[in-house]
Write a protein that holds these residues in place. Sequence first.
Motif, PDB file in Angstrom:
ATOM      1  N   GLY A   1      53.382  12.109   9.323  1.00 45.19           N
ATOM      2  CA  GLY A   1      53.906  13.242  10.056  1.00 45.19           C
ATOM      3  C   GLY A   1      54.810  14.103   9.195  1.00 45.19           C
ATOM      4  O   GLY A   1      54.725  14.094   7.969  1.00 45.19           O
ATOM      5  N   LEU A   2      55.716  14.829   9.856  1.00 48.49           N
ATOM      6  CA  LEU A   2      56.603  15.753   9.176  1.00 48.49           C
ATOM      7  C   LEU A   2      57.961  15.100   8.944  1.00 48.49           C
ATOM      8  O   LEU A   2      58.578  14.583   9.873  1.00 48.49           O
ATOM      9  N   ARG A   3      58.408  15.166   7.706  1.00 49.04           N
ATOM     10  CA  ARG A   3      59.728  14.649   7.343  1.00 49.04           C
ATOM     11  C   ARG A   3      60.521  15.798   6.724  1.00 49.04           C
ATOM     12  O   ARG A   3      60.033  16.475   5.820  1.00 49.04           O
ATOM     13  N   ILE A   4      61.741  16.011   7.222  1.00 50.80           N
ATOM     14  CA  ILE A   4      62.615  17.062   6.713  1.00 50.80           C
ATOM     15  C   ILE A   4      63.823  16.407   6.066  1.00 50.80           C
ATOM     16  O   ILE A   4      64.556  15.661   6.716  1.00 50.80           O
ATOM     17  N   TYR A   5      64.028  16.694   4.782  1.00 55.72           N
ATOM     18  CA  TYR A   5      65.150  16.140   4.035  1.00 55.72           C
ATOM     19  C   TYR A   5      66.309  17.136   4.032  1.00 55.72           C
ATOM     20  O   TYR A   5      66.136  18.293   3.670  1.00 55.72           O
ATOM     21  N   GLY A   6      67.500  16.646   4.416  1.00 56.21           N
ATOM     22  CA  GLY A   6      68.681  17.485   4.337  1.00 56.21           C
ATOM     23  C   GLY A   6      69.603  17.291   5.520  1.00 56.21           C
ATOM     24  O   GLY A   6      69.139  17.052   6.645  1.00 56.21           O
TER      25      GLY A   6
ATOM     26  N   LEU B   1      72.427  18.919   8.166  1.00 58.48           N
ATOM     27  CA  LEU B   1      72.417  20.210   8.860  1.00 58.48           C
ATOM     28  C   LEU B   1      73.544  21.127   8.412  1.00 58.48           C
ATOM     29  O   LEU B   1      73.571  22.289   8.814  1.00 58.48           O
ATOM     30  N   ARG B   2      74.436  20.649   7.587  1.00 59.90           N
ATOM     31  CA  ARG B   2      75.398  21.545   6.934  1.00 59.90           C
ATOM     32  C   ARG B   2      74.808  21.977   5.596  1.00 59.90           C
ATOM     33  O   ARG B   2      75.373  21.769   4.528  1.00 59.90           O
ATOM     34  N   SER B   3      73.622  22.540   5.716  1.00 64.08           N
ATOM     35  CA  SER B   3      72.862  23.049   4.568  1.00 64.08           C
ATOM     36  C   SER B   3      71.803  23.989   5.128  1.00 64.08           C
ATOM     37  O   SER B   3      71.707  24.200   6.345  1.00 64.08           O
ATOM     38  N   ARG B   4      70.947  24.500   4.259  1.00 64.21           N
ATOM     39  CA  ARG B   4      69.862  25.371   4.712  1.00 64.21           C
ATOM     40  C   ARG B   4      68.750  24.605   5.438  1.00 64.21           C
ATOM     41  O   ARG B   4      67.781  25.219   5.886  1.00 64.21           O
ATOM     42  N   ALA B   5      68.926  23.304   5.592  1.00 66.99           N
ATOM     43  CA  ALA B   5      67.983  22.527   6.402  1.00 66.99           C
ATOM     44  C   ALA B   5      68.003  22.966   7.859  1.00 66.99           C
ATOM     45  O   ALA B   5      67.080  22.652   8.618  1.00 66.99           O
ATOM     46  N   THR B   6      69.054  23.706   8.263  1.00 63.45           N
ATOM     47  CA  THR B   6      69.069  24.229   9.629  1.00 63.45           C
ATOM     48  C   THR B   6      67.829  25.070   9.914  1.00 63.45           C
ATOM     49  O   THR B   6      67.339  25.086  11.048  1.00 63.45           O
ATOM     50  N   ARG B   7      67.312  25.744   8.898  1.00 63.79           N
ATOM     51  CA  ARG B   7      66.199  26.678   9.114  1.00 63.79           C
ATOM     52  C   ARG B   7      64.920  25.957   9.519  1.00 63.79           C
ATOM     53  O   ARG B   7      64.342  26.270  10.577  1.00 63.79           O
ATOM     54  N   PRO B   8      64.430  24.994   8.734  1.00 61.33           N
ATOM     55  CA  PRO B   8      63.228  24.291   9.186  1.00 61.33           C
ATOM     56  C   PRO B   8      63.447  23.435  10.425  1.00 61.33           C
ATOM     57  O   PRO B   8      62.525  23.264  11.233  1.00 61.33           O
ATOM     58  N   VAL B   9      64.657  22.899  10.595  1.00 60.42           N
ATOM     59  CA  VAL B   9      64.912  22.094  11.793  1.00 60.42           C
ATOM     60  C   VAL B   9      64.868  22.984  13.035  1.00 60.42           C
ATOM     61  O   VAL B   9      64.247  22.623  14.057  1.00 60.42           O
TER      62      VAL B   9
ATOM     63  N   GLY C   1      58.312  22.667  18.909  1.00 61.66           N
ATOM     64  CA  GLY C   1      58.103  21.381  19.576  1.00 61.66           C
ATOM     65  C   GLY C   1      57.438  20.348  18.676  1.00 61.66           C
ATOM     66  O   GLY C   1      56.716  19.467  19.159  1.00 61.66           O
ATOM     67  N   LEU C   2      57.694  20.453  17.366  1.00 61.76           N
ATOM     68  CA  LEU C   2      57.056  19.539  16.421  1.00 61.76           C
ATOM     69  C   LEU C   2      57.839  18.231  16.349  1.00 61.76           C
ATOM     70  O   LEU C   2      59.066  18.245  16.181  1.00 61.76           O
ATOM     71  N   PRO C   3      57.160  17.102  16.417  1.00 62.28           N
ATOM     72  CA  PRO C   3      57.861  15.845  16.123  1.00 62.28           C
ATOM     73  C   PRO C   3      58.138  15.769  14.625  1.00 62.28           C
ATOM     74  O   PRO C   3      57.307  16.161  13.807  1.00 62.28           O
ATOM     75  N   PHE C   4      59.315  15.300  14.263  1.00 61.69           N
ATOM     76  CA  PHE C   4      59.637  15.177  12.848  1.00 61.69           C
ATOM     77  C   PHE C   4      60.722  14.126  12.671  1.00 61.69           C
ATOM     78  O   PHE C   4      61.465  13.788  13.593  1.00 61.69           O
ATOM     79  N   GLU C   5      60.784  13.618  11.460  1.00 61.40           N
ATOM     80  CA  GLU C   5      61.851  12.719  11.058  1.00 61.40           C
ATOM     81  C   GLU C   5      62.772  13.486  10.124  1.00 61.40           C
ATOM     82  O   GLU C   5      62.296  14.137   9.197  1.00 61.40           O
ATOM     83  N   ARG C   6      64.069  13.413  10.358  1.00 53.42           N
ATOM     84  CA  ARG C   6      65.002  14.060   9.444  1.00 53.42           C
ATOM     85  C   ARG C   6      65.714  13.007   8.611  1.00 53.42           C
ATOM     86  O   ARG C   6      66.285  12.065   9.151  1.00 53.42           O
ATOM     87  N   VAL C   7      65.648  13.178   7.313  1.00 53.29           N
ATOM     88  CA  VAL C   7      66.312  12.277   6.373  1.00 53.29           C
ATOM     89  C   VAL C   7      67.593  12.973   5.916  1.00 53.29           C
ATOM     90  O   VAL C   7      67.531  13.996   5.228  1.00 53.29           O
ATOM     91  N   PRO C   8      68.779  12.467   6.285  1.00 57.70           N
ATOM     92  CA  PRO C   8      70.028  13.183   6.019  1.00 57.70           C
ATOM     93  C   PRO C   8      70.492  13.044   4.563  1.00 57.70           C
ATOM     94  O   PRO C   8      71.322  12.202   4.229  1.00 57.70           O
TER      95      PRO C   8
ATOM     96  N   PRO D   1      66.808  22.125   1.747  1.00 59.22           N
ATOM     97  CA  PRO D   1      65.873  21.145   2.283  1.00 59.22           C
ATOM     98  C   PRO D   1      64.590  21.013   1.455  1.00 59.22           C
ATOM     99  O   PRO D   1      64.270  21.876   0.638  1.00 59.22           O
ATOM    100  N   THR D   2      63.907  19.940   1.745  1.00 66.03           N
ATOM    101  CA  THR D   2      62.546  19.684   1.274  1.00 66.03           C
ATOM    102  C   THR D   2      61.801  19.089   2.460  1.00 66.03           C
ATOM    103  O   THR D   2      62.415  18.443   3.310  1.00 66.03           O
TER     104      THR D   2
END
Length: 219
Positions: free
Chosen positions: A2-7, A9-17, A24-31, A65-66
């Motif tokens: 699936g989709l994994r978002i690295y970052g 939320l006190r970063s530009r990871a706010t944008r993809p999240v 409504g995409l399921p995703f895993e966020r790796v902080p 983010p990545t």
Amino acid sequence: MGLRIYGVLRSRATRPVWLAKELGLPFERVPVIQAYRLERPDAPDAPLNTASPAFRAVNPNGLVPTIDDDGFVLHESLAITLYLACKHGGPLAPRDACETGLMTMWSLWAATRCEPHALTILQRLPASAKDHDPAAARAAVDALREPFGVLDAALRDGGGFAVGARFTVADINLAEVFRYAQPASGLFDANPHVQRWLAACQARPAFREMMAERETEPL
């Protein structure tokens, strides 16, 4: 996978999240935290950070983010949001090549023309800021007067949004840059269409959910 978002939320990871929540995409966020925020990012007990070998194996640039989307790895927040919108379609995505061009144009404009000055406002204007510098903040505000006017006119003439008279990925990319400038309230007072647009973007449930999660993270 699936989709994994690295970052964090006190970063530009706010944008993809934010975008993933809108879609409504399921995703895993790796902080993954920024290494500069840690006293010893190389310590054995340090949290996963942008200098960690495990993260550098994902993104050798050491930036968040990545994403890893079923094995497709992509860096840079604006590229990520544009990719996810195009992949999943719907009203947030471009409808044709012209809208693709416009969404890319506004995203790059925000990053190159506005973001450096907006970040200066965020970091230097508030009296409580660690790097409080009124002179630098005033220079940044002055540099943004013309871009604010450009966006204000575009929103006025374009139905209240950047592209297609509807909320799209371009608005997410723009809104997250213009959020940094919010301590400079005078810029928004002088540009009512920008003020109303940003308020509408930030009233969206997906944004509010993302920001609520962000507030749980350490400063």
